[in-house]
Design a protein around this motif. Structure first.
Motif, PDB file in Angstrom:
ATOM      1  N   ILE A   1      35.806  39.070  51.118  1.00 37.75           N
ATOM      2  CA  ILE A   1      36.860  39.928  51.201  1.00 37.75           C
ATOM      3  C   ILE A   1      38.082  39.472  50.455  1.00 37.75           C
ATOM      4  O   ILE A   1      38.614  40.081  49.434  1.00 37.75           O
ATOM      5  CB  ILE A   1      37.426  40.046  52.492  1.00 37.75           C
ATOM      6  CG1 ILE A   1      36.392  40.698  53.409  1.00 37.75           C
ATOM      7  CG2 ILE A   1      38.692  40.950  52.669  1.00 37.75           C
ATOM      8  CD1 ILE A   1      36.535  40.866  54.953  1.00 37.75           C
TER       9      ILE A   1
ATOM     10  N   SER B   1      37.372  39.603  46.592  1.00 33.76           N
ATOM     11  CA  SER B   1      37.448  41.048  46.012  1.00 33.76           C
ATOM     12  C   SER B   1      38.647  41.458  45.789  1.00 33.76           C
ATOM     13  O   SER B   1      39.220  42.098  44.897  1.00 33.76           O
ATOM     14  CB  SER B   1      36.560  41.866  47.236  1.00 33.76           C
ATOM     15  OG  SER B   1      35.253  41.332  47.106  1.00 33.76           O
TER      16      SER B   1
ATOM     17  N   ILE C   1      39.306  49.671  45.436  1.00 35.30           N
ATOM     18  CA  ILE C   1      39.451  48.948  46.643  1.00 35.30           C
ATOM     19  C   ILE C   1      39.922  49.626  47.890  1.00 35.30           C
ATOM     20  O   ILE C   1      39.160  49.781  48.907  1.00 35.30           O
ATOM     21  CB  ILE C   1      40.395  47.373  46.711  1.00 35.30           C
ATOM     22  CG1 ILE C   1      39.673  46.282  45.972  1.00 35.30           C
ATOM     23  CG2 ILE C   1      40.613  47.077  47.936  1.00 35.30           C
ATOM     24  CD1 ILE C   1      38.544  45.742  46.280  1.00 35.30           C
TER      25      ILE C   1
ATOM     26  N   ALA D   1      36.860  51.922  48.648  1.00 27.90           N
ATOM     27  CA  ALA D   1      35.887  51.026  49.320  1.00 27.90           C
ATOM     28  C   ALA D   1      36.394  50.883  50.824  1.00 27.90           C
ATOM     29  O   ALA D   1      35.298  50.970  51.622  1.00 27.90           O
ATOM     30  CB  ALA D   1      35.747  49.912  48.598  1.00 27.90           C
TER      31      ALA D   1
ATOM     32  N   SER E   1      33.189  52.458  53.371  1.00 24.87           N
ATOM     33  CA  SER E   1      32.513  51.555  53.897  1.00 24.87           C
ATOM     34  C   SER E   1      32.262  51.931  55.374  1.00 24.87           C
ATOM     35  O   SER E   1      31.072  51.992  55.751  1.00 24.87           O
ATOM     36  CB  SER E   1      32.968  50.121  53.910  1.00 24.87           C
ATOM     37  OG  SER E   1      34.249  50.029  54.435  1.00 24.87           O
TER      38      SER E   1
ATOM     39  N   ILE F   1      29.402  44.373  57.677  1.00 28.15           N
ATOM     40  CA  ILE F   1      28.706  44.086  56.355  1.00 28.15           C
ATOM     41  C   ILE F   1      29.048  45.090  55.292  1.00 28.15           C
ATOM     42  O   ILE F   1      29.404  44.788  54.166  1.00 28.15           O
ATOM     43  CB  ILE F   1      27.178  44.123  56.502  1.00 28.15           C
ATOM     44  CG1 ILE F   1      26.611  42.973  57.671  1.00 28.15           C
ATOM     45  CG2 ILE F   1      26.264  44.243  55.227  1.00 28.15           C
ATOM     46  CD1 ILE F   1      26.955  41.669  56.784  1.00 28.15           C
ATOM     47  N   PHE F   2      29.108  46.446  55.356  1.00 30.62           N
ATOM     48  CA  PHE F   2      29.408  47.614  54.616  1.00 30.62           C
ATOM     49  C   PHE F   2      30.727  47.416  54.075  1.00 30.62           C
ATOM     50  O   PHE F   2      30.943  47.518  52.627  1.00 30.62           O
ATOM     51  CB  PHE F   2      29.223  49.094  55.415  1.00 30.62           C
ATOM     52  CG  PHE F   2      27.812  49.441  55.327  1.00 30.62           C
ATOM     53  CD1 PHE F   2      26.814  48.365  55.653  1.00 30.62           C
ATOM     54  CD2 PHE F   2      27.454  50.562  54.915  1.00 30.62           C
ATOM     55  CE1 PHE F   2      25.491  48.760  55.704  1.00 30.62           C
ATOM     56  CE2 PHE F   2      26.059  50.698  55.045  1.00 30.62           C
ATOM     57  CZ  PHE F   2      25.022  50.038  55.509  1.00 30.62           C
ATOM     58  N   PHE F   3      31.527  47.016  54.775  1.00 27.75           N
ATOM     59  CA  PHE F   3      32.974  46.956  54.596  1.00 27.75           C
ATOM     60  C   PHE F   3      33.170  45.748  53.300  1.00 27.75           C
ATOM     61  O   PHE F   3      33.638  46.053  52.393  1.00 27.75           O
ATOM     62  CB  PHE F   3      33.988  46.522  55.560  1.00 27.75           C
ATOM     63  CG  PHE F   3      35.383  45.894  55.439  1.00 27.75           C
ATOM     64  CD1 PHE F   3      36.163  46.941  54.817  1.00 27.75           C
ATOM     65  CD2 PHE F   3      35.769  44.737  55.683  1.00 27.75           C
ATOM     66  CE1 PHE F   3      37.536  46.571  54.445  1.00 27.75           C
ATOM     67  CE2 PHE F   3      37.069  44.181  55.587  1.00 27.75           C
ATOM     68  CZ  PHE F   3      37.986  45.228  54.694  1.00 27.75           C
ATOM     69  N   SER F   4      32.594  44.496  53.644  1.00 21.31           N
ATOM     70  CA  SER F   4      32.678  43.299  52.901  1.00 21.31           C
ATOM     71  C   SER F   4      31.885  43.583  51.317  1.00 21.31           C
ATOM     72  O   SER F   4      32.352  43.568  50.164  1.00 21.31           O
ATOM     73  CB  SER F   4      32.044  42.041  53.300  1.00 21.31           C
ATOM     74  OG  SER F   4      30.999  42.120  53.662  1.00 21.31           O
ATOM     75  N   ILE F   5      30.732  44.302  51.521  1.00 16.23           N
ATOM     76  CA  ILE F   5      30.066  44.631  50.383  1.00 16.23           C
ATOM     77  C   ILE F   5      30.569  45.623  49.380  1.00 16.23           C
ATOM     78  O   ILE F   5      30.726  45.707  48.315  1.00 16.23           O
ATOM     79  CB  ILE F   5      28.641  44.961  50.737  1.00 16.23           C
ATOM     80  CG1 ILE F   5      27.788  43.965  51.641  1.00 16.23           C
ATOM     81  CG2 ILE F   5      27.802  45.461  49.527  1.00 16.23           C
ATOM     82  CD1 ILE F   5      27.651  42.697  50.507  1.00 16.23           C
ATOM     83  N   GLY F   6      31.440  46.490  50.319  1.00 17.95           N
ATOM     84  CA  GLY F   6      31.955  47.590  49.466  1.00 17.95           C
ATOM     85  C   GLY F   6      33.000  47.117  48.533  1.00 17.95           C
ATOM     86  O   GLY F   6      33.352  47.617  47.419  1.00 17.95           O
ATOM     87  N   LEU F   7      33.857  46.256  49.328  1.00 17.74           N
ATOM     88  CA  LEU F   7      34.876  45.642  48.462  1.00 17.74           C
ATOM     89  C   LEU F   7      34.592  44.791  47.429  1.00 17.74           C
ATOM     90  O   LEU F   7      35.022  45.058  46.270  1.00 17.74           O
ATOM     91  CB  LEU F   7      35.558  44.664  49.353  1.00 17.74           C
ATOM     92  CG  LEU F   7      36.474  45.345  50.533  1.00 17.74           C
ATOM     93  CD1 LEU F   7      37.058  43.916  51.302  1.00 17.74           C
ATOM     94  CD2 LEU F   7      37.527  46.229  50.155  1.00 17.74           C
TER      95      LEU F   7
END
Lengths: 200, 173
Positions: A10, A13, A26, A29, A33, B53-59
């Motif tokens: 995090i 990124s 971002i 995202a 997500s 997981i999806f949140f951090s991978i998306g970022l």
């Protein structure tokens, strides 16, 4: 592990995006997500329930014992610490077979169940205190590894992608896929066995 | 032929299980309901992990860091004669399944499905798995520490799989 990697992902990124002007991406995202997680979970609830139900039936029949017997030598080599637990072996066998047949939707729920059974077994042995994080047992490690190796008889997803893109021979790649999978799985198993040994 | 076999796989598995259960006089529907209930509980347990997981991978995917990493390792892969077009796929494959499908489709479209590069992309997709996602899903809701061993071994297997994909495609085409 995730406690360390997750914040790093995090932080890096967001910093990178701010520095290089990707802040718009971002933002999208962040919303996408959560949406993705919801979509996946909702589609998972159905298949999860269906296959847990089918599995429950399968486990009650003698079919699963037969499959277990065939897989037994392999299982004993890969999972030496659960040699005597029939229930876990059944679940693992079903997971391996589903993966092999390319039934990812079935393999995941069964696999998650197997992990929970192995975790319970692990807690029993170690008399773990509640609310404390446990270590993964060696069997759990090996089981995860096998599931990341994607041992599959017929890689259906990639066939359908190739077909949709107008390939003249969508199934042409099957032999290299088999060979690459086997090489990857064996080296993963070998690597993990070494790491486990070193720990001792 | 092969598409027919893969179409048959799922119904056939279900059919065999049900036939065995009926033959052995089990209470099939009661068993099914019991199992389905467990299914709901497990899904609820893993949901928070998926969000995280999806949140951090998306970022990570949208930040542009990946592009930078590709630029950095580009010279190295050129030395060992690894096709450059494949690098984004190799990097995203362990992290994001849908991302990998997107990139692989893109590669196949741009280079031709039946070209050497297109085949390599296909073989990578067929022979590797979304490692990080798999590890997360299987450890979700368990209160266990994810151990370094698993991650190292799984990523090592992925690397071997990707390199083998390149090698086998070269030999066989």
């Amino acid at each position: 592990m995730l406690n360390k990697i997750w914040p790093l992902f995090i932080i890096f990124s967001i910093f990178y995006a701010v520095l290089f002007g990707n802040i718009q991406e971002i933002n999208s995202a962040i919303f996408d997500s959560t949406e993705n997680a919801i979509t996946i979970t909702i589609s998972l609830v159905g298949t999860m329930c269906l296959w847990s139900g089918i599995m429950k039936i399968a486990c009650s029949t003698s079919l699963i014992n037969k499959l277990c017997r065939i897989l037994n030598p392999i299982l004993n080599f890969l999972f030496p610490d659960i040699k005597n637990s029939k229930k876990i072996k059944k679940e693992i066998s079903m997971n391996i077979i589903s993966n092999f047949l390319g039934l990812g939707n079935a393999a995941t729920p069964i696999g998650i169940k197997a992990m929970q059974s192995m975790n319970n077994e692990n807690n029993k042995i170690k008399n773990a205190e509640k609310n404390k994080y446990n270590k993964l047992s060696n069997s759990m490690k090996m089981f995860i590894l096998i599931n990341t190796a994607s041992i599959q008889l017929i890689p259906t997803t990639i066939f359908s992608i190739r077909k949709s893109l107008g390939s003249k021979n969508p199934t042409q790649i099957i032999v290299p896929v088999w060979l690459a999978t086997i090489c990857a799985a064996l080296s993963g198993i070998f690597c993990l066995k070494l790491l486990i040994k070193r720990e001792k | 032929m092969i598409s027919y076999i893969s179409l048959m796989a799922m119904p056939l598995v279900i059919l065999i299980i049900i036939i065995f259960a009926v033959k052995e006089k089990k209470d099939t529907f009661d068993l099914f309901i019991d199992g389905a209930k467990e299914g709901i509980e497990i899904t609820i347990k893993i949901f928070p992990t998926l969000i995280g997981i999806f949140f951090s991978i998306g970022l990570l995917r949208n930040s542009g860091i990946m592009d930078m990493v590709i630029k950095i390792i580009n010279p190295i892969t050129r030395i060992i004669n690894f096709p450059t077009e494949i690098i984004p796929l190799a990097l995203i494959r362990p992290i994001s399944g849908s991302g990998a499908i997107g990139i692989a489709t893109d590669i196949m479209k741009n280079n031709g499905v039946d070209s050497y590069i297109g085949k390599v992309a296909s073989v990578i997709m067929g022979s590797t798995e979304t490692t990080i996602y798999t590890i997360a899903v299987y450890t979700a809701g368990l209160k266990v520490k994810i151990n370094k061993d698993v991650l190292i071994a799984a990523l090592f297997a992925d690397a071997v799989g990707i390199i083998c994909s390149v090698i086998f495609c070269r030999i066989m085409s």
